[in-house]
Design an enzyme around this catalytic site. Sequence first.
Site, PDB file in Angstrom:
ATOM      1  N   LEU A 138       0.854  -1.198   0.000  1.00 11.44           N
ATOM      2  CA  LEU A 138       0.000   0.000   0.000  1.00 11.44           C
ATOM      3  C   LEU A 138       0.884   1.241   0.000  1.00 11.44           C
ATOM      4  O   LEU A 138       1.023   1.935   1.005  1.00 11.44           O
ATOM      5  CB  LEU A 138      -0.928  -0.025   1.219  1.00 11.44           C
ATOM      6  CG  LEU A 138      -1.733  -1.317   1.397  1.00 11.44           C
ATOM      7  CD1 LEU A 138      -2.718  -1.164   2.552  1.00 11.44           C
ATOM      8  CD2 LEU A 138      -2.460  -1.703   0.129  1.00 11.44           C
ATOM      9  N   GLU A 150       1.519   4.206  -2.645  1.00 11.63           N
ATOM     10  CA  GLU A 150       1.226   4.837  -3.932  1.00 11.63           C
ATOM     11  C   GLU A 150       2.445   5.526  -4.534  1.00 11.63           C
ATOM     12  O   GLU A 150       2.643   5.511  -5.758  1.00 11.63           O
ATOM     13  CB  GLU A 150       0.075   5.832  -3.782  1.00 11.63           C
ATOM     14  CG  GLU A 150      -1.298   5.183  -3.621  1.00 11.63           C
ATOM     15  CD  GLU A 150      -1.562   4.675  -2.220  1.00 11.63           C
ATOM     16  OE1 GLU A 150      -0.781   5.012  -1.298  1.00 11.63           O
ATOM     17  OE2 GLU A 150      -2.555   3.946  -2.023  1.00 11.63           O
ATOM     18  N   GLN A 209      -5.771   2.627  -6.692  1.00 15.11           N
ATOM     19  CA  GLN A 209      -7.044   1.955  -6.413  1.00 15.11           C
ATOM     20  C   GLN A 209      -8.237   2.907  -6.443  1.00 15.11           C
ATOM     21  O   GLN A 209      -9.296   2.566  -6.951  1.00 15.11           O
ATOM     22  CB  GLN A 209      -6.939   1.254  -5.065  1.00 15.11           C
ATOM     23  CG  GLN A 209      -8.011   0.230  -4.838  1.00 15.11           C
ATOM     24  CD  GLN A 209      -7.611  -0.729  -3.729  1.00 15.11           C
ATOM     25  OE1 GLN A 209      -7.685  -0.373  -2.558  1.00 15.11           O
ATOM     26  NE2 GLN A 209      -7.182  -1.914  -4.087  1.00 15.11           N
ATOM     27  N   PHE A 210      -8.065   4.087  -5.875  1.00 14.50           N
ATOM     28  CA  PHE A 210      -9.041   5.173  -5.979  1.00 14.50           C
ATOM     29  C   PHE A 210      -8.252   6.450  -6.258  1.00 14.50           C
ATOM     30  O   PHE A 210      -7.203   6.658  -5.646  1.00 14.50           O
ATOM     31  CB  PHE A 210      -9.847   5.337  -4.688  1.00 14.50           C
ATOM     32  CG  PHE A 210     -10.863   4.259  -4.460  1.00 14.50           C
ATOM     33  CD1 PHE A 210     -12.207   4.443  -4.823  1.00 14.50           C
ATOM     34  CD2 PHE A 210     -10.486   3.056  -3.888  1.00 14.50           C
ATOM     35  CE1 PHE A 210     -13.132   3.433  -4.617  1.00 14.50           C
ATOM     36  CE2 PHE A 210     -11.413   2.048  -3.684  1.00 14.50           C
ATOM     37  CZ  PHE A 210     -12.743   2.232  -4.053  1.00 14.50           C
ATOM     38  N   ALA A 211      -8.784   7.292  -7.132  1.00  5.48           N
ATOM     39  CA  ALA A 211      -8.081   8.535  -7.451  1.00  5.48           C
ATOM     40  C   ALA A 211      -7.807   9.341  -6.184  1.00  5.48           C
ATOM     41  O   ALA A 211      -6.813  10.064  -6.101  1.00  5.48           O
ATOM     42  CB  ALA A 211      -8.892   9.365  -8.436  1.00  5.48           C
ATOM     43  N   ASP A 212      -8.682   9.198  -5.191  1.00  2.52           N
ATOM     44  CA  ASP A 212      -8.514   9.891  -3.909  1.00  2.52           C
ATOM     45  C   ASP A 212      -7.184   9.557  -3.233  1.00  2.52           C
ATOM     46  O   ASP A 212      -6.716  10.311  -2.389  1.00  2.52           O
ATOM     47  CB  ASP A 212      -9.638   9.479  -2.962  1.00  2.52           C
ATOM     48  CG  ASP A 212     -11.002   9.557  -3.621  1.00  2.52           C
ATOM     49  OD1 ASP A 212     -11.829  10.373  -3.200  1.00  2.52           O
ATOM     50  OD2 ASP A 212     -11.242   8.789  -4.588  1.00  2.52           O
ATOM     51  N   PHE A 213      -6.610   8.403  -3.570  1.00  4.29           N
ATOM     52  CA  PHE A 213      -5.385   7.952  -2.896  1.00  4.29           C
ATOM     53  C   PHE A 213      -4.130   8.244  -3.710  1.00  4.29           C
ATOM     54  O   PHE A 213      -3.053   7.729  -3.415  1.00  4.29           O
ATOM     55  CB  PHE A 213      -5.464   6.448  -2.593  1.00  4.29           C
ATOM     56  CG  PHE A 213      -6.693   6.048  -1.836  1.00  4.29           C
ATOM     57  CD1 PHE A 213      -7.294   6.923  -0.945  1.00  4.29           C
ATOM     58  CD2 PHE A 213      -7.271   4.800  -2.019  1.00  4.29           C
ATOM     59  CE1 PHE A 213      -8.446   6.559  -0.254  1.00  4.29           C
ATOM     60  CE2 PHE A 213      -8.415   4.434  -1.338  1.00  4.29           C
ATOM     61  CZ  PHE A 213      -9.011   5.303  -0.451  1.00  4.29           C
ATOM     62  N   ILE A 214      -4.251   9.059  -4.731  1.00  8.68           N
ATOM     63  CA  ILE A 214      -3.111   9.313  -5.612  1.00  8.68           C
ATOM     64  C   ILE A 214      -2.131  10.320  -5.009  1.00  8.68           C
ATOM     65  O   ILE A 214      -0.982  10.416  -5.434  1.00  8.68           O
ATOM     66  CB  ILE A 214      -3.610   9.799  -6.993  1.00  8.68           C
ATOM     67  CG1 ILE A 214      -2.550   9.526  -8.080  1.00  8.68           C
ATOM     68  CG2 ILE A 214      -4.001  11.279  -6.972  1.00  8.68           C
ATOM     69  CD1 ILE A 214      -3.062   9.698  -9.492  1.00  8.68           C
ATOM     70  N   PRO A 255      -0.281  10.647  -2.216  1.00  8.68           N
ATOM     71  CA  PRO A 255       1.083  10.286  -1.796  1.00  8.68           C
ATOM     72  C   PRO A 255       2.051  10.191  -2.984  1.00  8.68           C
ATOM     73  O   PRO A 255       3.257  10.300  -2.790  1.00  8.68           O
ATOM     74  CB  PRO A 255       0.899   8.919  -1.122  1.00  8.68           C
ATOM     75  CG  PRO A 255      -0.517   8.924  -0.662  1.00  8.68           C
ATOM     76  CD  PRO A 255      -1.280   9.701  -1.711  1.00  8.68           C
ATOM     77  N   HIS A 314     -13.637   8.441  -1.446  1.00  7.76           N
ATOM     78  CA  HIS A 314     -13.802   7.465  -2.539  1.00  7.76           C
ATOM     79  C   HIS A 314     -14.649   8.068  -3.652  1.00  7.76           C
ATOM     80  O   HIS A 314     -15.318   7.355  -4.387  1.00  7.76           O
ATOM     81  CB  HIS A 314     -14.463   6.169  -2.046  1.00  7.76           C
ATOM     82  CG  HIS A 314     -13.663   5.415  -1.031  1.00  7.76           C
ATOM     83  ND1 HIS A 314     -13.574   5.802   0.293  1.00  7.76           N
ATOM     84  CD2 HIS A 314     -12.899   4.303  -1.141  1.00  7.76           C
ATOM     85  CE1 HIS A 314     -12.813   4.949   0.955  1.00  7.76           C
ATOM     86  NE2 HIS A 314     -12.383   4.028   0.109  1.00  7.76           N
TER      87      HIS A 314
END
Lengths: 351, 327
Positions: free
Chosen positions: B58, B60, B82-87, B89, B129
């Site tokens: 995990l 990014e 996995q989700f654009a929200d997590f891009i 980092p 999300h």
Amino acid sequence: MAVTQRGEAAGRPAKGVRRVGASVGLSDEQLIEMYRMVALARAIDERMWVLNRAGRIPFVISGQGHEGAQVGITWALKKGHDWVAPFYRSIATAMTFGMTARDMMTAQYATANDPSSGGRQMPGHYGHAAHNLLSVSSPVATQILHAVGIALAAKIRKTGQVAMTFMGEGSSNQGDVHEGLNFAAIHKLPFVLVIENNGYAISVPSSKELALPDVAARASGYGIPGVVVDGADVLACYRASKEAVERARRGDGPSLIEAKVTRLTGHSSDDQQTKYRPAEELEAERSLDPLPKFREQLTAAGVLDEELIARIDAENKAVVDDATNFAESEPDPSPDNALEHVFAEGVEGTF
Amino acid sequence: MPTRTFIEAVREGLRDEMQRDEAVIVLGEDVGKKGGVFLATDGLYEEFGEDRVIDTPLTESQIIGTSIGAAVNGLRPVAEIQFADFIFPAFNQLLSEAARMRYRSNNTFGVPMTVRAPYGGGVHGALYHSQSVEAFFTHIPGLKVVIPSTPYDAKGLLRSSIRNDDPVLFFEHKKMYRSVRGDVPDGEFTVPIGRAQVTRQGTQVTVVAYGLMAHYALEAADRAADEDISVEVVDVRTLRPLDKETVLDSVRKTGKCLIVYEDNRFGGYGAEIAAIIAEEAFDYLDGPVTRIAGPDVPGVPYNHVLEDWFMVSPEKILDGIRTLAAY
């Protein structure tokens, strides 16, 4: 550059030291070339400062004090085959890996033909595609992930390449280092992380950067070897690197090498390190300078003598003079081309 | 012609490119045996093996940074966030590294990498999300940003993205994955990066949109037609480089432009389109360039009443069309 052959007057070797070279598989000629490179990197670096103080170039970031570790460690790689992701002090690494004095000096002048960036980046951001020396940025430690990715590609494509990256101990605290070592270790990638620990992140001493004295201790957390070497001991650095590179090439995974070095200059030409480093410390650390140490070691071993040292110094000076004159005479890049190479197709909006 | 859901088109595009070119690898969280949390990579692990379909930790920043290095050394990575929200980092790796590699090296290094990420709301995904993140990346020279709205475009543009020699961010609206179907021909075809498409002809108002909003714009245009308002819809498809001419040609014809985006309004991608129209088609305008966009709150709230309040809908677009048509 012509290879200087050992003169008749080279004298008799001191056997104890000669065995050091032999034990790591290096000939006298190779030792001389290593010394030449350490001295050349220093000569280029010193010239940069002169040019900066003379108002010829706006900025210097230095590798003085790091050259022994860089030459010794980089020497273990296969030039033109393996990969290096350097950092801003990697003058000696870049030159050991194939960049010339002219290449380095055109970077200082940011000329149009500067192979690192065509004058787009600050000096210190060395890269050269023909030598597998990856272009580097200024945010620290990002390059570890690129080197790990290069190693991943090498493994998948079965190229037999090893990727090595370099950074300071200050940079080693970035999250990308954890993410990179973890991934490289999981996949046993052919990768080597080199930490050049000079004790300072600009002005912050390592006691305020690290809770332990050695970055190398972190390697155990990834299940990989981590070794500490004296960065002023060129041959010890070479030996540690050779082991790490061989291990990587065998498919046994990554390693971490921490070379303890000294920073003989301020962080950059815009820094005055006497403001935050005690005079006694600065004086004491002169003794950690790898250049005289390597020179004395090789002289004691009979590999170098005064005449050869003088000849190498003169040849290096000629090389640095030539590089300076060359870079001085090269044109600046043109704004006419400044929109180019945003994308492979050329200027945005034309496709 | 066979029909496919949006997610099937993405999956086929990935599989076809991996079959065509062994330099193409996929890496990301859960992309292996699980086939991705939305099943975009379902079956690829079984077909291509663990060397080319890599489950990452995990991390990014590592996913993107490692992809950059792999791209430099001969591969064509397709990274899944996995989700654009997590891009975020990985933002530094995208902004400081991927986008600048070619420019800063004077064209001696390039990063042929595609980054896929599901984006968008309306799926009970709440603040983390549901985000639309495109404006962060369309601002950056050196990145291409693609947001397809149909299965045909998804497959064709994904192929083009993977074959492109520069980093491409490929955002897929997750609400469309299974709700949108369309014709996708078998065999080799691509959709070029940098071309918008007029998806409905009209004369009175131009609506510019992308992603899920391109569908909502068509729905609103249909309903406007019942009120005798003729709407032209432009699906941008590639946000950067933007096909300005297709947008400007339409606005020069209709004289009125409504820009629709799901992201919050202030500084969103549609603001750039509005500025371009103001600069380059001012003489043709017969009304203010207007926007229908998400409200300026820090994220999409979870409760369904609040989520409906946030989301741009065909009704909200229709209201905008009516107002502009009457201007």
